[in-house]
Design an enzyme around this catalytic site. Structure first.
Site, PDB file in Angstrom:
ATOM      1  N   MET A  91       0.819  -1.216   0.000  1.00  0.00           N
ATOM      2  CA  MET A  91       0.000   0.000   0.000  1.00  0.00           C
ATOM      3  C   MET A  91       0.854   1.269   0.000  1.00  0.00           C
ATOM      4  SD  MET A  91      -2.938  -1.280  -0.149  1.00  0.00           S
ATOM      5  CE  MET A  91      -4.097  -0.013   0.302  1.00  0.00           C
TER       6      MET A  91
ATOM      7  N   HIS B 222      -3.780  -5.414  -9.713  1.00  0.00           N
ATOM      8  CA  HIS B 222      -4.806  -4.439  -9.338  1.00  0.00           C
ATOM      9  C   HIS B 222      -6.185  -5.083  -9.537  1.00  0.00           C
ATOM     10  CE1 HIS B 222      -6.560  -0.509  -8.742  1.00  0.00           C
ATOM     11  NE2 HIS B 222      -7.340  -0.746  -9.782  1.00  0.00           N
TER      12      HIS B 222
ATOM     13  N   GLY C  39       3.226   6.523 -12.573  1.00  0.00           N
ATOM     14  CA  GLY C  39       1.827   6.854 -12.284  1.00  0.00           C
ATOM     15  C   GLY C  39       1.191   5.863 -11.312  1.00  0.00           C
TER      16      GLY C  39
ATOM     17  N   ASN D  49       2.749  -5.245 -10.606  1.00  0.00           N
ATOM     18  CA  ASN D  49       1.702  -5.044  -9.597  1.00  0.00           C
ATOM     19  C   ASN D  49       0.449  -5.765 -10.058  1.00  0.00           C
ATOM     20  OD1 ASN D  49       0.387  -3.818  -7.324  1.00  0.00           O
ATOM     21  ND2 ASN D  49      -0.575  -2.368  -8.734  1.00  0.00           N
TER      22      ASN D  49
ATOM     23  N   ASP E 246       4.976   1.988 -13.433  1.00  0.00           N
ATOM     24  CA  ASP E 246       5.691   3.199 -13.847  1.00  0.00           C
ATOM     25  C   ASP E 246       5.438   4.289 -12.808  1.00  0.00           C
ATOM     26  OD1 ASP E 246       3.170   4.116 -14.338  1.00  0.00           O
ATOM     27  OD2 ASP E 246       3.359   4.219 -16.511  1.00  0.00           O
TER      28      ASP E 246
HETATM   29  C1  GRF Z   1      -5.489  -7.500  -3.810  1.00  0.00           C
HETATM   30  O1  GRF Z   1      -6.850  -7.304  -4.117  1.00  0.00           O
HETATM   31  C2  GRF Z   1      -4.615  -6.822  -4.826  1.00  0.00           C
HETATM   32  O2  GRF Z   1      -5.201  -6.767  -6.083  1.00  0.00           O
HETATM   33  C3  GRF Z   1      -4.503  -5.427  -4.272  1.00  0.00           C
HETATM   34  O3  GRF Z   1      -4.437  -5.596  -2.885  1.00  0.00           O
HETATM   35  C4  GRF Z   1      -5.071  -6.820  -2.516  1.00  0.00           C
HETATM   36  C5  GRF Z   1      -4.051  -7.609  -1.734  1.00  0.00           C
HETATM   37  O4  GRF Z   1      -4.590  -8.772  -1.195  1.00  0.00           O
HETATM   38  N1  GRF Z   1      -3.379  -4.746  -4.856  1.00  0.00           N
HETATM   39  P1  GRF Z   1      -3.631  -9.841  -0.503  1.00  0.00           P
HETATM   40  O5  GRF Z   1      -2.839  -9.109   0.584  1.00  0.00           O
HETATM   41  O6  GRF Z   1      -2.757 -10.422  -1.555  1.00  0.00           O
HETATM   42  O7  GRF Z   1      -4.584 -10.847   0.092  1.00  0.00           O
END
Ligand code: GRF
Length: 219
Positions: free
Chosen positions: A90, A109, A143, A107, A141
């Protein structure tokens, strides 16, 4: 074989899917280190169970995001990481990391980018009224959720979905496509051409998806 470092902040179900795929030999990678900005992340316990080295880097110890990322890059290099895998990390990635790992940070998403970048996107997708959402693996990247897309999986949005039920359905697909993306990287099959990532040797899906299926014009 690719040596990876996984960055986490929370539960780590994606980390677990990667560990499982490596242990079952579906993915040819080694996790050299798991790094968290959150000392209480359950993901760290998952890593510990599998004997994977762990590090915690606290944001309070660094006055700027760039200084934090300089330290992050240093630790990843110490562990000989080639590919950096963000799995629910995060934090926004800044220049020192991008320079240390150019096009070597990926990553996942939980939406079909470029729709719904940012946070709480399952709720936003439902509120917007889209009929499909899904998940996206992309290179990172400068962004927010904006780098070249590697692979996406589509999930229908149901009329009775809540953010929770949709998140769970999307998460199942995340657990499938994230290990795949790492394996494609490991096999050297990702060719980046501007914004487009071409996957060497991949076949294209046939047919179309439609939601809802009203069957008005059934053939
Ligand atoms: C997932 O939904 C991922 O797409 C997002 O954060 C969440 C992480 O879940 N970036 P976890 O910690 O892998 O269970």
């Amino acid at each position: 074989m690719v040596d990876i470092g996984v960055l986490v902040s929370g539960g780590g179900t994606n980390l677990q899917s990667i560990i499982d795929a490596i242990e079952s030999k579906k993915v040819d990678a080694g996790i050299k280190v798991v790094i968290s900005n959150n000392p209480d992340a359950f993901a760290l316990k998952r890593a510990a169970r599998h004997g994977i080295p762990r590090e915690v880097i606290l944001k309070e110890d660094f006055p700027t995001r760039e200084q934090y990322d300089t330290e992050l890059a240093r630790i990843l290099k110490i562990h000989d990481v080639e590919l950096v895998v963000l799995a629910g990390f995060m934090r926004i990635i800044t220049r020192p990391m991008l320079e240390a790992f150019p096009m070597r940070i990926i990553n996942i998403h939980p939406a079909l980018l470029p729709s719904f970048p940012g946070l709480n996107v399952q709720k936003k997708a439902i509120e917007y009224g889209v009929k499909f959402s899904g998940c996206t693996v992309h290179f990172v990247d400068e962004g927010v959720d904006s780098g070249p897309i590697i692979i996406q999986a589509v999930v229908p949005v149901r009329d009775n979905d809540t953010a929770d039920t949709l998140s769970k359905r999307i998460l199942e697909e995340e657990h499938r496509i994230y290990p795949q993306a790492i394996q494609l990287y490991s096999e050297g099959r990702l060719c980046i051409n501007g914004r487009r990532v071409i996957v060497k040797g991949a076949s294209e899906p046939a047919g179309v998806l439609e939601n809802p299926l009203a069957a008005i014009f059934a053939s």
